[in-house]
Design an enzyme around this catalytic site. Structure first.
Site, PDB file in Angstrom:
ATOM      1  N   HIS A  17       0.829  -1.218   0.000  1.00 14.57           N
ATOM      2  CA  HIS A  17       0.000   0.000   0.000  1.00 14.57           C
ATOM      3  C   HIS A  17       0.860   1.264   0.000  1.00 14.57           C
ATOM      4  CE1 HIS A  17      -3.068  -2.649   2.338  1.00 14.57           C
ATOM      5  NE2 HIS A  17      -3.565  -2.472   1.132  1.00 14.57           N
ATOM      6  N   LYS A  41     -17.856  -6.606   9.364  1.00 13.49           N
ATOM      7  CA  LYS A  41     -16.736  -7.550   9.269  1.00 13.49           C
ATOM      8  C   LYS A  41     -15.870  -7.476  10.521  1.00 13.49           C
ATOM      9  CE  LYS A  41     -12.928  -8.191   6.194  1.00 13.49           C
ATOM     10  NZ  LYS A  41     -12.184  -7.631   5.073  1.00 13.49           N
ATOM     11  N   ARG A  91      -1.664  -6.346  -8.139  1.00 13.32           N
ATOM     12  CA  ARG A  91      -0.482  -7.150  -7.820  1.00 13.32           C
ATOM     13  C   ARG A  91      -0.199  -8.173  -8.906  1.00 13.32           C
ATOM     14  NH1 ARG A  91      -2.752  -8.538  -2.030  1.00 13.32           N
ATOM     15  NH2 ARG A  91      -4.480  -8.743  -3.465  1.00 13.32           N
ATOM     16  N   SER A 129      -2.843  -7.884   3.096  1.00  8.64           N
ATOM     17  CA  SER A 129      -3.131  -7.672   4.518  1.00  8.64           C
ATOM     18  C   SER A 129      -3.559  -8.968   5.185  1.00  8.64           C
ATOM     19  CB  SER A 129      -4.246  -6.630   4.686  1.00  8.64           C
ATOM     20  OG  SER A 129      -3.833  -5.391   4.191  1.00  8.64           O
TER      21      SER A 129
END
Ligand code: PNS
Length: 162
Positions: A17, A41, A91, A129
């Protein structure tokens, strides 16, 4: 003045990030890091913690970085921030389907919104993450993959739990 929004969950911020944010700062006047509230979440870090870790990492950028949170639609957040630009990092090919779906959905919600993509630096192409959380939870060393502040925060989280 060109402002771009970099949205995400940032649970937690990784060097993947920060690479994207730093490169965006070289192109745009201002980057708004938009942290998704994710109310439903179970996050490892609270919204306040996630925001604080990003602010700490980019304190040097002053007014050119804004860290804010949002819930609901990203395109509505973009309207509130008075920008049409959304930034996402890619990515690998495996990111493409999900990212294309989101970009097209956002376009259909608001035709003026444009999603721009930067390829993540190769060194961090495997960093996410979720993997960082998993490895850190088992005591693995994620120091080379996250900012120092995040590494310390992860150690604290898991030593408390353990
Ligand atoms: O870091 P993430 O979890 O991959 O980020 C995903 C995010 C926050 C960009 C995405 O879930 C999002 O924009 N959520 C807001 C809801 C929304 O606008 N949905 C419609 C477009 S898919």
């Amino acid at each position: 003045m060109a402002t771009i929004i970099f949205p995400g969950s940032f649970d937690p911020l990784t060097l993947g990030h920060t690479d994207i944010i730093n490169r965006a700062l070289g192109i745009f006047d201002k980057v708004v890091v938009a942290v998704l509230e994710n109310a439903g979440k179970a996050n490892l870090f609270s919204l306040q913690e996630r925001e604080a870790l990003i602010r700490e990492e980019f304190a040097h950028a002053g007014q050119r970085i804004e860290v804010d949170s949002f819930s609901g639609l990203l395109v509505e957040f973009a309207q509130r921030k008075k920008t049409r630009l959304i930034l996402r990092g890619l990515r690998a090919i495996s990111d493409f389907d999900y990212e294309a779906q989101m970009a097209l959905m956002n376009k259909s919600l608001s035709n003026e919104v444009e999603t721009l993509f930067l390829m993540t630096q190769e060194t961090y192409s495997y960093v996410s993450s979720s993997l960082v959380r998993q490895v850190a939870s088992f005591g693995g060393d994620v120091g080379p993959l996250v900012p120092k502040g995040v590494n310390n925060a992860l150690k604290k989280k898991f030593s408390k739990k353990g």
